[in-house]
Design a protein around this motif. Structure first.
Motif, PDB file in Angstrom:
ATOM      1  N   UNK A 304       0.767  -1.088  -0.082  1.00  0.00           N
ATOM      2  CA  UNK A 304      -0.154   0.044   0.084  1.00  0.00           C
ATOM      3  C   UNK A 304       0.891   1.282  -0.047  1.00  0.00           C
ATOM      4  N   UNK A 305       2.249   1.122   0.068  1.00  0.00           N
ATOM      5  CA  UNK A 305       3.115   2.191   0.150  1.00  0.00           C
ATOM      6  C   UNK A 305       3.369   2.861   1.162  1.00  0.00           C
ATOM      7  N   UNK A 306       3.122   2.135   2.286  1.00  0.00           N
ATOM      8  CA  UNK A 306       3.201   2.744   3.628  1.00  0.00           C
ATOM      9  C   UNK A 306       4.506   2.226   4.484  1.00  0.00           C
ATOM     10  N   UNK A 307       5.179   2.845   5.291  1.00  0.00           N
ATOM     11  CA  UNK A 307       6.491   2.247   5.693  1.00  0.00           C
ATOM     12  C   UNK A 307       6.026   1.270   6.852  1.00  0.00           C
ATOM     13  N   UNK A 308       6.359   0.031   6.710  1.00  0.00           N
ATOM     14  CA  UNK A 308       5.905  -0.827   7.845  1.00  0.00           C
ATOM     15  C   UNK A 308       6.846  -1.472   8.453  1.00  0.00           C
ATOM     16  N   UNK A 309       8.245  -1.081   8.144  1.00  0.00           N
ATOM     17  CA  UNK A 309       9.483  -1.762   8.983  1.00  0.00           C
ATOM     18  C   UNK A 309      10.777  -1.296   8.151  1.00  0.00           C
ATOM     19  N   UNK A 310      11.761  -1.932   8.654  1.00  0.00           N
ATOM     20  CA  UNK A 310      12.966  -1.586   8.168  1.00  0.00           C
ATOM     21  C   UNK A 310      13.946  -2.904   7.737  1.00  0.00           C
TER      22      UNK A 310
END
Length: 691
Positions: A304-310
């Motif tokens: 979805x284009x969201x930052x969810x982790x690294x």
């Protein structure tokens, strides 16, 4: 200040001057070399860890591409396509199960273009729908592989056992941002979708496979082996790679203890702010779990284009720092050996220079002790030999002139003492004269102002009181004559009478200031604390309306002889001034009473308002002087208050700093008496520090 060498012999001073540049240069060089090595090593480590992150990211992408490639190989295999075209669900199920077990897929589904499951073991709706962005992209364009986060409900729909197994306790981690979360119960999947197309290019089915990344050590270890091959780091220590879900390590090879991976630990606050919240790439030194690592982080973005982790790649900093430290220690030892060797050479080579100097030194010391000693013959023909011979001649001349200088010095000392005593006496006399002049000038200024004000106010009061009396008399006649007819204008009539009485009050204040002896109140034993409390109650409605907190601290135990009404007038004036000073801001006014030793009582009124400008402090007790805007005050309040307190031998002092507030203190004697101004000020100075 001029720098001087310690009191040492010439031998050691010369050695010091010879060796000082070496002693200064070598440590400075060592420091610069250390700084340069440290700077270069930091730059190199930063470049390396940045490269490691790029390699780890490429390896991550290759694993995603490998997952797509496996789906493509299955979708394009002959047996699978025959089973799909013939609708043989048994063969499809067997092929899907074999492929899932062979390549470690967490789930592997086959769906039609409409989202309908084409084999018995496919996940039921609504866990998977054809409208999902990954499936939609595969139907519209081409194979796609993206990160997707499964919440607890979706995990339970997939597998209750899997949802329970993935519950990861969140461990308290140093330097991490505080959190109320105790368990991470979400899952991160690498999900891929591959469209199986018919001869005409139409999509016959979608292969939908997901690889669970939580606790997937094979996944992170494979990336680590690519980013940090064997022998790439000192001491054979491996690098580390971590996959984060939000700020929690869900798959890592960072150790928290020997043989234990740091699952459930979290990143430091500064890294989280930079990477998760701002979307930046972090490259540099960072605290990881329980040690310092050269670290690199980049955000992981879901479908979805969201930052969810690294994604993290890094290695321990300590081995590199240890190598640098050992190298600098070896360099320091080399410098130390060179310094010792240079010192030995300098000492042995300078021996011939020190002998003539030491002979001259002995002569100097003997001369200082009153002995007639000379250097004697010197065979040296260099500068030191010339110096020794000339020195003997100078001693002879010095002995002849010494007596003359001593006599002149004795006469000069006597004259200096005489002039110093005379100057001291004149300075003391001048200081006394200046103090007297200053006090006299202040008294003259006040006397002139009071005289002029008394003459002016007496005349003004007389001229104003007559017409105000006429106005009040005529208003009474008017009210009687009109009777009930006055009711329509009753408000205006009352307003006229009220303003006339206000004029009388102003006139009375002027008269009270100009002729204080005519208005002396009844003197009685007065409880200062009670008067303070009454004064605070009187201005209570104003403080509440302006939302100003008025605090009291009543610590006085003594009573004073004074008119309570006049003391209340002074306190109300000071409180109103304090309220005005904090009117435009959230303020605080504090009233305190304390005993003034055995003399009387001190009342303090302080605020945290706008303060008084420094240039105004010397004028605030002058008549008609006001720091308020024009029209808001007469400038008589403090002047009248000052006169009332001085009448009883007391004093009012003020301390203020512009922008931070003011403090007025009223000093009252237990037994009123008119003290001399200078005497009272000396008493105040002696006790001010105590209060």
């Amino acid at each position: 200040m001029r720098w001087r060498l310690p009191a040492l012999s010439v031998r050691y001073k010369l050695l010091f001057l010879v060796l000082f540049p070496v002693l200064l240069l070598m440590p400075a060089t060592l420091f610069l070399v250390g700084y340069w090595v440290q700077k270069i090593s930091d730059d190199q480590l930063t470049m390396k860890v940045s490269t490691d992150l790029s390699v780890a990211n490429d390896a991550f992408q290759r694993l995603a591409d490998d997952q797509l490639d496996r789906l493509a190989r299955l979708g394009e295999s002959h047996g699978f396509r025959l089973a799909l075209e013939s609708g043989d669900t048994g063969a499809l199920e067997e092929a899907m199960s074999d492929w899932k077990a062979r390549f470690g897929f967490t789930f592997l589904n086959l769906r039609g273009p409409d989202g309908r499951a084409l084999h018995p073991q496919a996940l039921p709706a609504p866990a998977e729908r054809s409208v999902h962005p990954i499936l939609r992209a595969a139907l519209r364009d081409s194979p796609v592989s993206e990160i997707e986060i499964y919440g607890p409900e979706r995990l339970r729909a997939h597998s209750e056992a899997l949802a329970e197994r993935l519950r990861l306790p969140i461990l308290e981690t140093a330097r991490a941002e505080p959190t109320d979360r105790e368990v991470e119960n979400r899952a991160m999947f690498l999900r891929a979708a591959y469209p199986v197309r018919g001869p005409d290019g139409a999509v016959l089915a979608l292969l939908d496979g997901g690889l669970l990344l939580n606790g997937n050590f094979d996944f992170v270890d494979a990336i680590r082996d690519v980013a940090y091959p064997e022998g790439s780091l000192p001491d054979g220590r491996p690098g580390t790679v971590t996959l984060f879900l939000d700020d929690v390590r869900i798959s890592t090879n960072v150790p928290i203890a020997p043989g234990e991976r740091a699952l459930g630990t979290r990143i430091s606050r500064e890294v989280g702010d930079s990477v998760l919240r701002k979307g930046e790439v972090w490259i540099g030194r960072a605290f990881v779990v329980n040690d310092w690592y050269m670290s690199s982080y980049q955000p992981v973005v879901d479908v979805h284009g969201e930052r969810v982790g690294m994604l993290y790649a890094g290695f321990l900093e300590a081995p590199f720092r240890s190598e640098i430290t050992h190298g600098l220690q070896a360099l320091g030892m080399l410098f130390l050996v060179l310094i010792v060797l240079g010192t030995a050479i300098a000492v042995s080579g300078a021996q011939s220079i020190f002998s003539p100097i030491e002979r001259i030194t002995r002569v100097v010391r003997a001369t200082g002790a009153g002995q007639a000693l000379r250097v004697g013959p010197i065979r040296s023909r260099d500068e030191l030999g010339v110096l020794a011979r000339e020195f003997d001649g100078m001693l002879d001349l010095l002995q002849a002139r010494n007596q003359q200088i001593q006599e002149a010095a004795d006469r000069l000392e006597e004259k200096v003492q005489e002039r110093t005593a005379e100057l001291s006496a004149r300075n003391e006399e001048l200081e006394r004269t200046i103090r007297l002049l200053r006090r006299t000038r202040q008294q003259l200024v006040v006397a002139e102002k009071l005289a002029a004000l008394g003459e002016l106010t007496a005349g003004v009061a007389h001229e104003i009181n007559n017409p105000t009396a006429v106005i009040l008399g005529n208003m009474d006649v008017l009210i009687q004559e009109l009777g009930e007819g006055v009711q329509p204008v009753r408000r205006e009539v009352d307003l006229i009478i009220e303003q006339v009485y206000r004029i009388r009050d102003i006139v009375d204040n002027l008269l009270q200031y100009s002729r204080p002896g005519d208005y002396v109140g009844i003197v009685s034993e007065t409880d200062v604390n009670a008067v303070v409390q009454q004064s605070v109650d009187l201005i209570g409605h104003l403080s509440r309306r302006r939302e100003v907190a008025v605090e009291t601290w009543l610590g006085a135990c003594r009573t004073v002889r004074i008119s309570p009404r006049e003391l209340q007038q002074v306190l109300v004036n000071l409180l109103l001034n304090a309220l005005h000073a904090v009117a435009d801001r959230s303020g605080r006014v504090r009233v305190a009473t304390t005993d003034w030793d055995d003399r009387g009582v001190v009342i303090s009124v302080s605020d945290n308002g706008v303060g008084i400008p420094e240039q105004a402090l010397d004028h605030i007790f002058n008549p008609f002087y006001s720091t308020r805007v024009e029209g808001e005050g007469t400038g008589l309040g403090l002047s009248i208050s000052y006169g009332l307190i001085r009448r009883y031998g007391g004093q009012i002092t003020v301390e203020s700093q512009e922008g931070e507030g003011s403090r007025f203190r009223v000093w009252l004697l237990s037994e009123p008496r008119m003290a001399d101004e200078g005497e009272l000020l000396e008493q105040l100075d002696a006790t001010r520090d105590e209060h």
